[in-house]
Design a protein around this motif. Structure first.
Motif, mmCIF file in Angstrom:
data_model
loop_
_atom_site.group_PDB
_atom_site.id
_atom_site.type_symbol
_atom_site.label_atom_id
_atom_site.label_comp_id
_atom_site.label_asym_id
_atom_site.label_seq_id
_atom_site.Cartn_x
_atom_site.Cartn_y
_atom_site.Cartn_z
ATOM 1 N N GLU A 1 37.727 3.521 50.680
ATOM 2 C CA GLU A 1 36.538 4.350 50.907
ATOM 3 C C GLU A 1 36.248 5.284 49.732
ATOM 4 O O GLU A 1 35.098 5.445 49.325
ATOM 5 N N ASP A 2 37.274 5.913 49.191
ATOM 6 C CA ASP A 2 37.062 6.823 48.054
ATOM 7 C C ASP A 2 36.512 6.078 46.850
ATOM 8 O O ASP A 2 35.638 6.575 46.121
ATOM 9 N N SER A 3 37.002 4.866 46.640
ATOM 10 C CA SER A 3 36.531 4.059 45.504
ATOM 11 C C SER A 3 35.079 3.659 45.698
ATOM 12 O O SER A 3 34.291 3.640 44.742
ATOM 13 N N TRP A 4 34.696 3.335 46.938
ATOM 14 C CA TRP A 4 33.306 2.932 47.194
ATOM 15 C C TRP A 4 32.360 4.112 46.995
ATOM 16 O O TRP A 4 31.239 3.939 46.505
ATOM 17 N N GLU A 5 32.792 5.316 47.374
ATOM 18 C CA GLU A 5 31.948 6.500 47.162
ATOM 19 C C GLU A 5 31.729 6.739 45.667
ATOM 20 O O GLU A 5 30.627 7.106 45.243
ATOM 21 N N GLY B 1 26.784 -4.212 55.753
ATOM 22 C CA GLY B 1 27.463 -4.131 57.043
ATOM 23 C C GLY B 1 28.509 -3.037 57.100
ATOM 24 O O GLY B 1 28.497 -2.192 58.004
ATOM 25 N N CYS B 2 29.435 -3.024 56.117
ATOM 26 C CA CYS B 2 30.536 -2.065 56.160
ATOM 27 C C CYS B 2 30.547 -1.113 54.975
ATOM 28 O O CYS B 2 31.385 -0.203 54.918
ATOM 29 N N GLY B 3 29.658 -1.310 53.999
ATOM 30 C CA GLY B 3 29.605 -0.418 52.844
ATOM 31 C C GLY B 3 30.604 -0.746 51.760
ATOM 32 O O GLY B 3 30.753 0.004 50.797
#
Length: 310
Positions: A182-186, A230-232
């Motif tokens: 999640e942190d990497s996607w942000e 779908g999931c980001g």
């Protein structure tokens, strides 16, 4: 226990007599490294004391000098070693390093897992009966600990650490993310916001497949990555080429179609008026036939009778 014999794998005071070739080795791993065949640990019947060299039935203590061959001894695996809180798992069929109370055996995975994974992992049937996808070595009987990925697949802990150091973040088998990203996607969201695509690609879209949630979707194209709707997740794979990226260039080419007025060459039909040359047939009315008048001008020639009057 007397001074142990030399071995990089186990601490013990005896040699195993290989049931396959009859040679004495400290352990099966040492045997397998030297010979062109493998020792079956379960078929070992005899051991040789490293202190008095007495060959005897496999047991924990020497029958002659009472030396303890190992703090831990399993009479099924014939494993001698110092105390590491080992226990024999009947479903696994081999000894595991414990303590036993901190592990449980998952019936579907057919593997002993840490207690905190009970009901908190994705089961993959007989997952340990395959090789590590990184080093391709056996997982089930390996002396190296296993790391369970969110997808349920296994890696050696050392192989997982090496994979992380290289920047790889996906399971080598199913491409699912190997940990919470999640942190990497942000951070990816911020990077993409600061890196707009060129004008000719801003309207381009592409079909993708998400490796994390298996969603098929169509999203804007970006060179840094395509985000699953779908999931980001940015752990996606492109499915086909770009869509609509060539629309603007095509509009520029359309004026070339204006060359079609070259069909105005059809005015070649204007050449049809050449048929008007047919009036050249009007030359036929060379009604010069009245040329019979030619004799008329010649008739005055009988002026010869004009003789002088007397």
């Amino acid at each position: 226990m007397a001074a142990p014999v030399g071995c990089d794998h186990y601490v013990r005071s005896c040699f195993l007599k290989a049931p396959c070739c009859g040679k004495a080795y400290v352990c099966r791993l040492c045997h397998d490294a030297e010979e062109d065949h493998q020792m079956d640990r379960f078929l070992v019947k005899e051991v040789q004391c490293s202190v008095c060299n007495t060959v005897q039935q496999a047991q924990k203590t020497c029958q002659e000098c009472n030396v303890t061959f190992g703090d831990y001894y399993c009479d099924i695996c014939h494993l001698f070693d110092k105390d590491k809180k080992q226990y024999h798992c009947q479903p696994c069929g081999i000894c595991r390093i414990g303590p036993r109370e901190k592990y449980f055996h998952c019936q579907k995975c057919n593997l002993c897992l840490a207690s905190d994974l009970r009901g908190n992992h994705k089961c993959v049937e007989n997952v340990s009966r395959q090789n590590c996808p990184v080093c391709m070595e056996d997982m089930h009987t390996s002396r190296i600990g296993a790391h369970v990925l969110p997808c349920g697949h296994l890696l050696h802990k050392t192989c997982f650490d090496d994979m992380v150091r290289t920047g790889a973040y996906r399971c080598p088998l199913c491409m699912h993310s190997a940990w919470n990203m999640e942190d990497s996607w942000e951070q990816m969201d911020k990077d993409m916001a600061q890196s707009p695509m060129p004008t000719e690609y801003q309207d381009a879209i592409v079909k993708i497949i998400c490796n994390d949630c298996q969603t098929h979707c169509t999203v804007p194209f970006h060179v840094l990555g395509m985000k699953c709707s779908g999931c980001g997740s940015y752990n996606t794979a492109q499915d086909g080429g770009l869509i609509q990226q060539l629309q603007e260039p095509q509009q520029l080419q359309e004026p070339q179609q204006l060359q079609e007025p070259q069909q105005l060459q059809e005015p070649q039909q204007l050449q049809e008026p050449q048929q008007l040359q047919e009036p050249q047939q009007l030359q036929e009315p060379q009604p010069q036939e009245p040329q019979p008048q030619e004799p008329q001008p010649q008739e005055p020639q009988p002026q010869e009778p004009q003789s002088p009057e007397p």
